[in-house]
Design a protein around this motif. Structure first.
Motif, PDB file in Angstrom:
ATOM      1  N   ASP A 267       0.829  -1.207   0.000  1.00  0.00           N
ATOM      2  CA  ASP A 267       0.000   0.000   0.000  1.00  0.00           C
ATOM      3  C   ASP A 267       0.864   1.257   0.000  1.00  0.00           C
ATOM      4  OD1 ASP A 267      -2.629  -1.340   0.278  1.00  0.00           O
ATOM      5  OD2 ASP A 267      -1.812  -1.964   2.208  1.00  0.00           O
ATOM      6  N   LEU A 268       0.344   2.306  -0.647  1.00  0.00           N
ATOM      7  CA  LEU A 268       1.144   3.518  -0.830  1.00  0.00           C
ATOM      8  C   LEU A 268       0.683   4.702   0.019  1.00  0.00           C
ATOM      9  CD1 LEU A 268       1.614   3.361  -4.701  1.00  0.00           C
ATOM     10  CD2 LEU A 268       3.064   2.399  -2.887  1.00  0.00           C
ATOM     11  N   PHE A 269      -0.629   5.011   0.020  1.00  0.00           N
ATOM     12  CA  PHE A 269      -1.025   6.173   0.819  1.00  0.00           C
ATOM     13  C   PHE A 269      -2.473   6.159   1.304  1.00  0.00           C
ATOM     14  CE2 PHE A 269      -1.519   7.781  -3.648  1.00  0.00           C
ATOM     15  CZ  PHE A 269      -2.888   7.948  -3.647  1.00  0.00           C
ATOM     16  N   LEU A 270      -3.252   5.153   0.997  1.00  0.00           N
ATOM     17  CA  LEU A 270      -4.651   5.137   1.406  1.00  0.00           C
ATOM     18  C   LEU A 270      -4.762   4.726   2.876  1.00  0.00           C
ATOM     19  CD1 LEU A 270      -6.330   3.558  -1.742  1.00  0.00           C
ATOM     20  CD2 LEU A 270      -6.141   5.979  -1.115  1.00  0.00           C
ATOM     21  N   ALA A 271      -5.023   5.708   3.723  1.00  0.00           N
ATOM     22  CA  ALA A 271      -5.025   5.479   5.166  1.00  0.00           C
ATOM     23  C   ALA A 271      -6.131   4.535   5.601  1.00  0.00           C
ATOM     24  CB  ALA A 271      -5.158   6.812   5.903  1.00  0.00           C
ATOM     25  N   ASP A 272      -7.291   4.574   4.928  1.00  0.00           N
ATOM     26  CA  ASP A 272      -8.391   3.706   5.333  1.00  0.00           C
ATOM     27  C   ASP A 272      -8.078   2.244   5.050  1.00  0.00           C
ATOM     28  OD1 ASP A 272      -8.465   4.257   2.609  1.00  0.00           O
ATOM     29  OD2 ASP A 272     -10.648   4.114   2.476  1.00  0.00           O
ATOM     30  N   ILE A 273      -7.427   1.971   3.922  1.00  0.00           N
ATOM     31  CA  ILE A 273      -7.034   0.600   3.611  1.00  0.00           C
ATOM     32  C   ILE A 273      -5.990   0.114   4.605  1.00  0.00           C
ATOM     33  CG2 ILE A 273      -5.945  -0.902   1.901  1.00  0.00           C
ATOM     34  CD1 ILE A 273      -8.775  -0.044   1.179  1.00  0.00           C
ATOM     35  N   ARG A 274      -5.034   0.971   4.926  1.00  0.00           N
ATOM     36  CA  ARG A 274      -4.020   0.587   5.910  1.00  0.00           C
ATOM     37  C   ARG A 274      -4.665   0.277   7.262  1.00  0.00           C
ATOM     38  NH1 ARG A 274       1.881   3.114   7.431  1.00  0.00           N
ATOM     39  NH2 ARG A 274       2.044   2.135   9.474  1.00  0.00           N
ATOM     40  N   ALA A 275      -5.590   1.122   7.700  1.00  0.00           N
ATOM     41  CA  ALA A 275      -6.240   0.903   8.992  1.00  0.00           C
ATOM     42  C   ALA A 275      -7.022  -0.409   8.993  1.00  0.00           C
ATOM     43  CB  ALA A 275      -7.163   2.071   9.310  1.00  0.00           C
ATOM     44  N   TRP A 276      -7.680  -0.717   7.879  1.00  0.00           N
ATOM     45  CA  TRP A 276      -8.411  -1.981   7.793  1.00  0.00           C
ATOM     46  C   TRP A 276      -7.456  -3.172   7.877  1.00  0.00           C
ATOM     47  CZ3 TRP A 276      -8.396  -5.655   3.713  1.00  0.00           C
ATOM     48  CH2 TRP A 276      -9.329  -6.681   3.863  1.00  0.00           C
ATOM     49  N   ARG A 277      -6.353  -3.099   7.178  1.00  0.00           N
ATOM     50  CA  ARG A 277      -5.376  -4.190   7.244  1.00  0.00           C
ATOM     51  C   ARG A 277      -4.822  -4.327   8.659  1.00  0.00           C
ATOM     52  NH1 ARG A 277      -4.791  -5.707   1.996  1.00  0.00           N
ATOM     53  NH2 ARG A 277      -4.379  -4.139   0.369  1.00  0.00           N
ATOM     54  N   GLU A 278      -4.537  -3.222   9.287  1.00  0.00           N
ATOM     55  CA  GLU A 278      -3.998  -3.268  10.655  1.00  0.00           C
ATOM     56  C   GLU A 278      -4.996  -3.919  11.603  1.00  0.00           C
ATOM     57  OE1 GLU A 278      -1.025   0.631  10.672  1.00  0.00           O
ATOM     58  OE2 GLU A 278      -3.163   0.885  11.133  1.00  0.00           O
ATOM     59  N   GLY A 279      -6.272  -3.588  11.460  1.00  0.00           N
ATOM     60  CA  GLY A 279      -7.287  -4.189  12.319  1.00  0.00           C
ATOM     61  C   GLY A 279      -7.428  -5.675  12.082  1.00  0.00           C
ATOM     62  N   LEU A 280      -7.439  -6.085  10.815  1.00  0.00           N
ATOM     63  CA  LEU A 280      -7.553  -7.499  10.479  1.00  0.00           C
ATOM     64  C   LEU A 280      -6.354  -8.278  11.002  1.00  0.00           C
ATOM     65  CD1 LEU A 280      -8.874  -9.867   9.004  1.00  0.00           C
ATOM     66  CD2 LEU A 280      -7.766  -9.090   6.896  1.00  0.00           C
ATOM     67  N   CYS A 281      -5.165  -7.766  10.780  1.00  0.00           N
ATOM     68  CA  CYS A 281      -3.959  -8.461  11.244  1.00  0.00           C
ATOM     69  C   CYS A 281      -3.928  -8.549  12.765  1.00  0.00           C
ATOM     70  CB  CYS A 281      -2.709  -7.764  10.717  1.00  0.00           C
ATOM     71  SG  CYS A 281      -2.421  -7.996   8.947  1.00  0.00           S
ATOM     72  N   ALA A 282      -4.351  -7.501  13.432  1.00  0.00           N
ATOM     73  CA  ALA A 282      -4.374  -7.517  14.898  1.00  0.00           C
ATOM     74  C   ALA A 282      -5.298  -8.611  15.411  1.00  0.00           C
ATOM     75  CB  ALA A 282      -4.802  -6.154  15.430  1.00  0.00           C
ATOM     76  N   ARG A 283      -6.465  -8.761  14.771  1.00  0.00           N
ATOM     77  CA  ARG A 283      -7.404  -9.809  15.197  1.00  0.00           C
ATOM     78  C   ARG A 283      -6.839 -11.197  14.976  1.00  0.00           C
ATOM     79  NH1 ARG A 283     -10.928  -6.419  12.413  1.00  0.00           N
ATOM     80  NH2 ARG A 283     -11.237  -7.903  10.706  1.00  0.00           N
ATOM     81  N   LEU A 284      -5.981 -11.339  13.970  1.00  0.00           N
ATOM     82  CA  LEU A 284      -5.424 -12.649  13.633  1.00  0.00           C
ATOM     83  C   LEU A 284      -4.061 -12.911  14.273  1.00  0.00           C
ATOM     84  CD1 LEU A 284      -6.376 -12.705   9.837  1.00  0.00           C
ATOM     85  CD2 LEU A 284      -7.563 -13.836  11.733  1.00  0.00           C
ATOM     86  N   GLY A 285      -3.552 -11.937  15.020  1.00  0.00           N
ATOM     87  CA  GLY A 285      -2.285 -12.127  15.709  1.00  0.00           C
ATOM     88  C   GLY A 285      -1.055 -11.922  14.840  1.00  0.00           C
ATOM     89  N   TRP A 286      -1.173 -11.030  13.843  1.00  0.00           N
ATOM     90  CA  TRP A 286      -0.073 -10.731  12.940  1.00  0.00           C
ATOM     91  C   TRP A 286       0.260  -9.245  12.986  1.00  0.00           C
ATOM     92  CZ3 TRP A 286       2.430 -13.996   9.189  1.00  0.00           C
ATOM     93  CH2 TRP A 286       2.053 -15.338   9.284  1.00  0.00           C
TER      94      TRP A 286
END
Length: 235
Positions: free
Chosen positions: A103-122
């Motif tokens: 990802d390059l600059f879309l903050a909403d996509i980054r936040a979604w990935r961060e939330g998903l990874c956090a739930r999965l322990g990554w």
């Protein structure tokens, strides 16, 4: 070094993320994780053929972990497939905790990935995030990356751009409203060469088709003298 997966679309941003991570030397990318669509046998969004995906993986010297989703999958189905792929990766590389995204600059996509990874322990990594996309596009081209536009969103960019090389001429021809790296989904690319590959791929351009009344997909196939179409080891 810390082991990590890389979310791999077969496009320029994922490929350049691999190059950037290898150059930084802080993590070791041990495998690629790719989402494919059932029935099409192609990378989701990009539309890249599975055999081309695996040729890219061989050129990068990395195994692929495949996450399959049905056609018209909803977000819950995507997340379930992604979670399953990560679980298989952790079986292969016990203790692995990091996955990188291009990802390059879309903050909403980054936040979604961060939330998903956090739930999965990554722990997610974003080696290219915050880059100036004009400078990044030029750096990719100057650095030897070669790619073609394999998908164009015709609501944002004319279909005639489908199949074109991602080069300086393309950047000059893009309308002012179009991001040079297509970060708003204006276009997607298929990478065939670059510093992240030991050898370039030999690809042949196929037909361009319009799907869903919106997306112009240009097919790219392995040329007769290209890498063999057999798959690398699977996780």
């Amino acid at each position: 070094m810390t082991p990590a997966l890389l979310s791999w679309s077969g496009g320029k941003d994922a490929a350049w993320a691999l190059h950037a991570l290898r150059q930084a030397g802080e993590v070791e990318v041990v495998g690629l994780l790719t989402t494919l669509t059932e029935g099409y046998d192609r990378v989701s969004m990009q539309g890249i053929r599975r055999e081309v995906l695996h040729a890219q993986a061989r050129a990068a010297g990395l195994p692929v972990i495949e996450a399959w989703i049905p056609q018209a999958a909803d977000n819950a189905r995507y997340e379930a497939s992604f979670a399953d792929a990560l679980a298989r990766a952790r079986t292969r590389w016990p203790g692995i905790m990091h996955i990188a995204f291009g990802d390059l600059f879309l903050a909403d996509i980054r936040a979604w990935r961060e939330g998903l990874c956090a739930r999965l322990g990554w722990t997610p990594l974003f080696p290219l995030f915050g880059s100036d996309t004009t400078e990044l596009a030029r750096a990719m081209q100057a650095g030897g990356l070669r790619a073609h536009l394999c998908c164009v969103d015709t609501r944002q960019l004319d279909a005639s751009f489908a199949g074109r090389a991602f080069d300086a001429t393309l950047l000059q021809a893009l309308p002012a409203a179009i991001d040079p790296c297509g970060e708003h989904g204006e276009f997607h690319t298929c990478v065939e060469a670059g510093p992240m590959f030991a050898t370039p791929l030999a690809l042949a351009r196929g037909d361009t088709v319009l799907r869903d009344g919106r997306f112009a997909y240009t097919d790219f196939l392995l040329a007769a003298d290209g890498p063999p179409a057999d798959d690398p080891p699977q996780a």
